[in-house]
Design a protein around this motif. Structure first.
Motif, PDB file in Angstrom:
ATOM      1  N   VAL A 115      66.731  47.040  45.178  1.00 50.04           N
ATOM      2  CA  VAL A 115      67.212  47.435  43.856  1.00 50.04           C
ATOM      3  C   VAL A 115      67.616  46.191  43.066  1.00 50.04           C
ATOM      4  O   VAL A 115      68.282  45.299  43.587  1.00 50.04           O
ATOM      5  CB  VAL A 115      68.408  48.399  43.977  1.00 50.04           C
ATOM      6  N   SER A 116      67.204  46.151  41.809  1.00 51.85           N
ATOM      7  CA  SER A 116      67.585  45.032  40.948  1.00 51.85           C
ATOM      8  C   SER A 116      69.101  44.959  40.818  1.00 51.85           C
ATOM      9  O   SER A 116      69.768  45.992  40.672  1.00 51.85           O
ATOM     10  CB  SER A 116      66.956  45.206  39.562  1.00 51.85           C
ATOM     11  N   PRO A 117      69.688  43.749  40.873  1.00 50.92           N
ATOM     12  CA  PRO A 117      71.142  43.641  40.700  1.00 50.92           C
ATOM     13  C   PRO A 117      71.641  44.223  39.382  1.00 50.92           C
ATOM     14  O   PRO A 117      72.746  44.773  39.328  1.00 50.92           O
ATOM     15  CB  PRO A 117      71.377  42.123  40.757  1.00 50.92           C
ATOM     16  N   VAL A 118      70.831  44.131  38.330  1.00 49.53           N
ATOM     17  CA  VAL A 118      71.230  44.719  37.046  1.00 49.53           C
ATOM     18  C   VAL A 118      71.333  46.234  37.169  1.00 49.53           C
ATOM     19  O   VAL A 118      72.278  46.858  36.668  1.00 49.53           O
ATOM     20  CB  VAL A 118      70.225  44.332  35.947  1.00 49.53           C
ATOM     21  N   VAL A 119      70.367  46.833  37.846  1.00 48.78           N
ATOM     22  CA  VAL A 119      70.407  48.279  38.076  1.00 48.78           C
ATOM     23  C   VAL A 119      71.631  48.650  38.912  1.00 48.78           C
ATOM     24  O   VAL A 119      72.293  49.664  38.654  1.00 48.78           O
ATOM     25  CB  VAL A 119      69.112  48.748  38.769  1.00 48.78           C
ATOM     26  N   ALA A 120      71.937  47.830  39.911  1.00 45.67           N
ATOM     27  CA  ALA A 120      73.123  48.076  40.733  1.00 45.67           C
ATOM     28  C   ALA A 120      74.389  48.057  39.875  1.00 45.67           C
ATOM     29  O   ALA A 120      75.270  48.916  40.028  1.00 45.67           O
ATOM     30  CB  ALA A 120      73.212  47.029  41.840  1.00 45.67           C
ATOM     31  N   GLY A 121      74.473  47.078  38.972  1.00 45.09           N
ATOM     32  CA  GLY A 121      75.624  47.025  38.081  1.00 45.09           C
ATOM     33  C   GLY A 121      75.727  48.256  37.200  1.00 45.09           C
ATOM     34  O   GLY A 121      76.820  48.813  37.003  1.00 45.09           O
ATOM     35  N   LEU A 122      74.590  48.720  36.679  1.00 50.28           N
ATOM     36  CA  LEU A 122      74.594  49.927  35.855  1.00 50.28           C
ATOM     37  C   LEU A 122      75.018  51.152  36.658  1.00 50.28           C
ATOM     38  O   LEU A 122      75.696  52.048  36.121  1.00 50.28           O
ATOM     39  CB  LEU A 122      73.202  50.146  35.258  1.00 50.28           C
ATOM     40  N   MET A 123      74.632  51.204  37.923  1.00 46.82           N
ATOM     41  CA  MET A 123      75.040  52.330  38.775  1.00 46.82           C
ATOM     42  C   MET A 123      76.559  52.408  38.860  1.00 46.82           C
ATOM     43  O   MET A 123      77.148  53.494  38.751  1.00 46.82           O
ATOM     44  CB  MET A 123      74.447  52.184  40.175  1.00 46.82           C
ATOM     45  N   PHE A 124      77.206  51.274  39.047  1.00 48.28           N
ATOM     46  CA  PHE A 124      78.657  51.280  39.165  1.00 48.28           C
ATOM     47  C   PHE A 124      79.336  51.565  37.824  1.00 48.28           C
ATOM     48  O   PHE A 124      80.420  52.155  37.789  1.00 48.28           O
ATOM     49  CB  PHE A 124      79.139  49.953  39.750  1.00 48.28           C
ATOM     50  N   VAL A 125      78.716  51.166  36.724  1.00 45.72           N
ATOM     51  CA  VAL A 125      79.259  51.507  35.410  1.00 45.72           C
ATOM     52  C   VAL A 125      79.230  53.023  35.211  1.00 45.72           C
ATOM     53  O   VAL A 125      80.192  53.633  34.712  1.00 45.72           O
ATOM     54  CB  VAL A 125      78.473  50.794  34.295  1.00 45.72           C
ATOM     55  N   VAL A 126      78.117  53.651  35.611  1.00 43.45           N
ATOM     56  CA  VAL A 126      77.993  55.106  35.483  1.00 43.45           C
ATOM     57  C   VAL A 126      78.993  55.824  36.381  1.00 43.45           C
ATOM     58  O   VAL A 126      79.615  56.821  35.989  1.00 43.45           O
ATOM     59  CB  VAL A 126      76.550  55.542  35.825  1.00 43.45           C
ATOM     60  N   LEU A 127      79.194  55.305  37.600  1.00 44.41           N
ATOM     61  CA  LEU A 127      80.063  55.975  38.562  1.00 44.41           C
ATOM     62  C   LEU A 127      81.545  55.700  38.328  1.00 44.41           C
ATOM     63  O   LEU A 127      82.386  56.580  38.539  1.00 44.41           O
ATOM     64  CB  LEU A 127      79.698  55.542  39.984  1.00 44.41           C
ATOM     65  N   LEU A 128      81.869  54.467  37.918  1.00 35.92           N
ATOM     66  CA  LEU A 128      83.272  54.052  37.865  1.00 35.92           C
ATOM     67  C   LEU A 128      83.741  53.660  36.477  1.00 35.92           C
ATOM     68  O   LEU A 128      84.868  53.183  36.318  1.00 35.92           O
ATOM     69  CB  LEU A 128      83.494  52.877  38.830  1.00 35.92           C
ATOM     70  N   GLY A 129      82.886  53.840  35.470  1.00 38.89           N
ATOM     71  CA  GLY A 129      83.270  53.496  34.106  1.00 38.89           C
ATOM     72  C   GLY A 129      84.326  54.434  33.548  1.00 38.89           C
ATOM     73  O   GLY A 129      84.614  55.498  34.111  1.00 38.89           O
ATOM     74  N   ARG A 130      84.870  54.064  32.411  1.00 38.00           N
ATOM     75  CA  ARG A 130      85.957  54.834  31.810  1.00 38.00           C
ATOM     76  C   ARG A 130      85.533  56.258  31.467  1.00 38.00           C
ATOM     77  O   ARG A 130      86.332  57.190  31.528  1.00 38.00           O
ATOM     78  CB  ARG A 130      86.450  54.114  30.549  1.00 38.00           C
ATOM     79  N   ASN A 131      84.269  56.440  31.113  1.00 34.56           N
ATOM     80  CA  ASN A 131      83.791  57.768  30.717  1.00 34.56           C
ATOM     81  C   ASN A 131      83.349  58.634  31.887  1.00 34.56           C
ATOM     82  O   ASN A 131      82.966  59.782  31.692  1.00 34.56           O
ATOM     83  CB  ASN A 131      82.625  57.622  29.730  1.00 34.56           C
ATOM     84  N   SER A 132      83.355  58.087  33.093  1.00 37.35           N
ATOM     85  CA  SER A 132      82.997  58.875  34.267  1.00 37.35           C
ATOM     86  C   SER A 132      84.217  59.623  34.791  1.00 37.35           C
ATOM     87  O   SER A 132      85.365  59.270  34.495  1.00 37.35           O
ATOM     88  CB  SER A 132      82.438  57.966  35.362  1.00 37.35           C
ATOM     89  N   TRP A 133      83.950  60.645  35.612  1.00 30.83           N
ATOM     90  CA  TRP A 133      85.061  61.429  36.155  1.00 30.83           C
ATOM     91  C   TRP A 133      85.937  60.574  37.064  1.00 30.83           C
ATOM     92  O   TRP A 133      87.166  60.569  36.936  1.00 30.83           O
ATOM     93  CB  TRP A 133      84.501  62.609  36.957  1.00 30.83           C
ATOM     94  N   LEU A 134      85.305  59.825  37.981  1.00 30.78           N
ATOM     95  CA  LEU A 134      86.070  59.021  38.921  1.00 30.78           C
ATOM     96  C   LEU A 134      86.774  57.865  38.226  1.00 30.78           C
ATOM     97  O   LEU A 134      87.952  57.586  38.492  1.00 30.78           O
ATOM     98  CB  LEU A 134      85.159  58.486  40.026  1.00 30.78           C
ATOM     99  N   GLY A 135      86.051  57.202  37.301  1.00 30.80           N
ATOM    100  CA  GLY A 135      86.671  56.096  36.590  1.00 30.80           C
ATOM    101  C   GLY A 135      87.834  56.544  35.722  1.00 30.80           C
ATOM    102  O   GLY A 135      88.873  55.872  35.648  1.00 30.80           O
ATOM    103  N   GLY A 136      87.676  57.699  35.060  1.00 28.28           N
ATOM    104  CA  GLY A 136      88.780  58.227  34.262  1.00 28.28           C
ATOM    105  C   GLY A 136      89.977  58.589  35.109  1.00 28.28           C
ATOM    106  O   GLY A 136      91.127  58.379  34.708  1.00 28.28           O
ATOM    107  N   TRP A 137      89.710  59.145  36.299  1.00 25.85           N
ATOM    108  CA  TRP A 137      90.809  59.497  37.206  1.00 25.85           C
ATOM    109  C   TRP A 137      91.549  58.252  37.676  1.00 25.85           C
ATOM    110  O   TRP A 137      92.773  58.235  37.763  1.00 25.85           O
ATOM    111  CB  TRP A 137      90.244  60.266  38.397  1.00 25.85           C
TER     112      TRP A 137
END
Length: 288
Positions: A115-137
């Motif tokens: 997996v491209s490192p850029v894609v990996a970074g985007l995965m964590f933004v989606v999972l742990l970003g402010r607008n995600s459920w987990l990141g918001g929690w």
């Protein structure tokens, strides 16, 4: 007998081609290495030092550069021990136990390589970003992951995760479990078996994997660039600050930091060669 000149078949095979073919191949290989590796590396050090030592040292001791170096070292000090422990545990699991889904786990181990490192970074933004459920929690408890140090650590841990396990697994497979079983038969506990039998047998592969993990962690750019937010003086690692300095036409600072990363890479290479030498020397002594 096992020795340096006791393989006549291999010697004849190695010298069967005409001399000009061998020297041509050697010349092409050396020329390629010089053009693609040595010259660019020398150019980095030249550009970093051409303005003088004072400006070079000033670029590395400037507050933003010092923070980037500190953040890089903190990330490495967190990531390397965790990945070393997890890598040994996974290698142990995959080489000493049979279970359903083992092949799937082995395949998943290589995802960070594919997996491209850029894609990996985007995965964590989606999972742990402010607008995600987990990141918001998490932010509800005032714990920010993305655009903060935890995000940099997690992204770096992801891209460097397989190195230790992939170095240890082939060695543990080739060694087998006979010595460990013998230790258990003689009354050793699980921890005693690990510390006195398993760990000494894998120590060189483990150190090699740790060195590779350390080198990749210090120079990681793609995944860290996505999750860091490029906040000056807060979330810029050395590799990110190189890009910023270069884009701002601060070439001395960019090449100074690049030379420091290159120097660390050279030190890593020397450590790798030292470990290879020690390992080959150990094997030659055993064979004799």
């Amino acid at each position: 007998m096992i020795g340096g000149n006791n393989y006549p078949y291999q010697t004849q095979t190695a010298t069967r081609e005409p001399t000009w073919v061998r020297y041509s191949l050697i010349g092409v290989a050396v020329a390629f290495m010089v053009i693609m590796l040595v010259i660019p590396l020398m150019a980095v050090f030249y550009e970093a030092l051409k303005a003088g030592w004072q400006l070079y040292l000033a670029s590395l001791t400037e507050a933003e550069a010092l923070h980037a170096i500190k953040l890089t070292l903190i990330t490495v000090l967190i990531v390397v021990p965790i990945n070393a422990v997890i890598g040994v545990a996974i290698a142990w699991l995959l080489t000493r136990f049979n279970f359903k889904g083992k092949q799937i786990l082995t395949t998943l181990l290589d995802i960070p390589f594919s997996v491209s490192p850029v894609v990996a970074g985007l995965m964590f933004v989606v999972l742990l970003g402010r607008n995600s459920w987990l990141g918001g929690w998490l932010e509800y408890f005032d714990f920010q992951v993305i655009f903060a140090i935890p995000g940099i650590v997690i992204a770096t841990m992801f891209v460097t995760f397989p190195f230790v396990a992939r170095e240890i697994i082939p060695l543990m497979q080739s060694q087998g479990a006979s010595e460990e079983q013998a230790a258990l038969t003689l009354g050793a506990s699980g921890w005693q078996m690990f510390w006195r039998v398993t760990l000494p047998n894998i120590k060189w592969a483990l150190l090699y994997g740790i060195i590779l993990t350390n080198a990749r962690a210090m120079g990681e750019f793609g995944a860290v660039s996505v999750v860091s937010g490029h906040i000056r003086g807060q979330t810029n690692t050395m590799s990110l600050l190189v890009e910023i300095a270069y884009n701002e036409y601060n070439f001395t600072a960019a090449f100074a930091l690049s030379s420091l990363l290159a120097l660390l890479a050279l030190i890593t290479l020397l450590l790798q060669q030292f470990l290879n030498y020690r390992q080959s020397k150990k094997f030659s002594m055993i064979e004799q």
